[in-house]
Scaffold this active site. Structure first.
Site, short mmCIF file in Angstrom:
data_model
loop_
_atom_site.label_atom_id
_atom_site.label_comp_id
_atom_site.label_asym_id
_atom_site.label_seq_id
_atom_site.Cartn_x
_atom_site.Cartn_y
_atom_site.Cartn_z
CB CYS A 120 -0.95 0.01 1.19
SG CYS A 120 -2.40 1.05 0.86
CB CYS A 122 -1.77 4.78 3.73
SG CYS A 122 -1.82 3.04 4.19
CB CYS A 130 -4.41 3.68 0.12
SG CYS A 130 -4.78 3.52 1.88
CE LYS A 195 -7.61 -1.65 4.64
NZ LYS A 195 -6.24 -1.28 4.28
CD GLU A 233 -14.21 -4.47 -4.01
OE1 GLU A 233 -13.24 -4.99 -4.60
OE2 GLU A 233 -14.39 -3.23 -4.00
CE LYS A 248 -7.19 -4.19 7.65
NZ LYS A 248 -6.09 -3.50 7.06
CE1 TYR A 313 -0.82 -5.85 14.07
CE2 TYR A 313 -3.22 -5.93 14.26
CZ TYR A 313 -2.09 -5.51 13.60
OH TYR A 313 -2.20 -4.76 12.46
C1 PBG Z 1 -3.19 0.25 5.09
C2 PBG Z 1 -3.59 -0.74 6.09
C3 PBG Z 1 -4.41 -0.52 7.21
C4 PBG Z 1 -4.44 -1.73 7.88
C5 PBG Z 1 -3.68 -2.65 7.17
N1 PBG Z 1 -3.16 -2.02 6.04
C6 PBG Z 1 -5.07 0.68 7.72
C7 PBG Z 1 -5.92 1.48 6.87
O1 PBG Z 1 -6.48 1.03 5.87
O2 PBG Z 1 -6.02 2.66 7.22
C8 PBG Z 1 -5.18 -1.95 9.17
C9 PBG Z 1 -4.64 -3.02 10.04
C10 PBG Z 1 -5.08 -2.96 11.44
O3 PBG Z 1 -5.87 -2.10 11.87
O4 PBG Z 1 -4.63 -3.83 12.18
N2 PBG Z 1 -3.75 0.14 3.84
ZN ZN Z 2 -3.18 2.07 2.65
#
Ligand code: PBG
Ligand code: ZN
Length: 323
Positions: A120, A122, A130, A195, A233, A248, A313
């Site tokens: 990604c 971001c 992103c 997501k 998706e 997710k 985690y």
């Molecule tokens: C970034 C990304 C995010 C997460 C994984 N990759 C955050 C977002 O989309 O802002 C979230 C993971 C987590 O909260 O544990 N694209």
């Molecule tokens: Zn991102």
């Protein structure tokens, strides 16, 4: 036939009976541990928004990967926090970028671990969105061009799996095409297919310094109200060549996990995200719940919903309880 002939408590009488009829079980081999990588050497700094998680430099990340393997965890998911950010997130494609260095360091000491690289922008962009911004919104097709570059860079560093998380249309097809064009057809794709634009990512954004500097991610991530759209998706990603698909977050979306598992005969991952982790840690810290039991029950619920693998985690903490 019903009660009194049917007595469901019969099979709950002893631990052995209960174990014998248990339908779902967890294994450490289906847990994937996220690792946050920072520049430098010898670093292992606690992440305040996520108690028990750390920022690792490439060398200590390698040590962590070795340790995870001894716990039976076979896969890690890497996120990078680069030293500098820019408008396009160029450092995400750098041969010597934080994640690229970590991949090489991990593969050197733990060649058997599956290295999954999150893809990604971001964490790498100055604005925290992103992808490439045009008129204040992420431009899909310009972002795909950058996506290809990052995929090739991560794969060349030695990633086994590329995991695009930006929710761009066509990201899987773009990555597949780029990898194949560079003679890397063996590198797999784990797509963050469904997501959602979720508030559960808060602690992660603090850890990864990836919060958007303005606006939100609702023009690319999904509306939490939608379920049919998640199926579209996922279907699209499968058509584009995804090897593994993902839902997710996990907990508020167990229905989506179940629906996806029933519908697609595909390896399915679920991401037990940072907010889900932090809530349990905070409640356990306050002695409001038994943290260990809630952790195990949570992971089991995600598995029972239909996930084949869980990014969590809790991986390192849960694995020793599973063996
Ligand atoms: C970034 C990304 C995010 C997460 C994984 N990759 C955050 C977002 O989309 O802002 C979230 C993971 C987590 O909260 O544990 N694209
Ligand atoms: Zn991102």
């Amino acid at each position: 036939m019903g009660f009194p002939d049917t007595r469901l408590r019969r099979l709950r009488q002893t631990a052995s009976l209960r174990a014998m009829v248990q339908e779902t079980s967890l294994a450490s081999s289906s847990l994937i541990a996220p690792i946050f990588v920072i520049p430098g050497a010898g670093e292992k700094k606690p992440i305040s928004s996520m108690p028990g998680q750390f920022h690792f430099s490439a060398d200590t990340a390698a040590g962590e990967a070795q340790e995870l393997l001894t716990h039976g965890i076979n896969a890690v998911l890497l996120f990078g926090i680069p030293p500098v950010k820019d408008e396009k997130g160029e450092s995400s494609c750098d041969e010597h970028g934080v994640v690229q260095e970590a991949i090489r360091a991990i593969k050197k000491v733990a060649p058997d671990i599956v290295v999954i690289a999150d893809l990604c922008f971001c964490e790498y962009t100055s604005h925290g969105h992103c992808g490439v911004l045009v008129h204040g919104d992420v431009h899909n097709d310009l972002t795909l061009i950058e996506t290809k570059k990052q995929a090739v860079s991560l794969a060349q560093a030695g990633a086994d799996i590329i995991a695009p998380s930006g929710m761009m249309d066509g990201m899987v097809a773009s990555i597949r095409q780029a990898l194949d064009a560079k003679n890397m057809p063996h590198v797999a794709i784990l797509s963050y297919s469904a997501k959602y634009a979720s508030a559960y990512y808060g602690p992660f954004r603090e850890a990864a310094q990836s919060a958007p500097s303005f606006g939100d991610r609702r023009t690319y991530q999904m509306n939490p109200a939608n379920s049919d759209e998640a199926m579209r998706e996922i279907e699209e990603d499968i058509k584009e060549g995804a090897d593994i698909v993902m839902v997710k977050p996990a907990l508020a979306y167990l229905d989506i996990i179940r629906r996806a598992k029933d519908r697609f005969a595909m390896p399915l991952a679920a991401y037990n995200v940072s907010g889900e982790y932090a809530m349990i840690k905070a409640a356990a810290e306050k002695k409001l719940i038994d943290g260990e039991r809630v952790m195990m029950e949570t992971l089991l619920s995600i598995k029972r919903a239909g996930a084949d693998m869980i990014i969590t985690y809790f991986a390192k903490e849960a694995a020793p309880l599973l063996r």
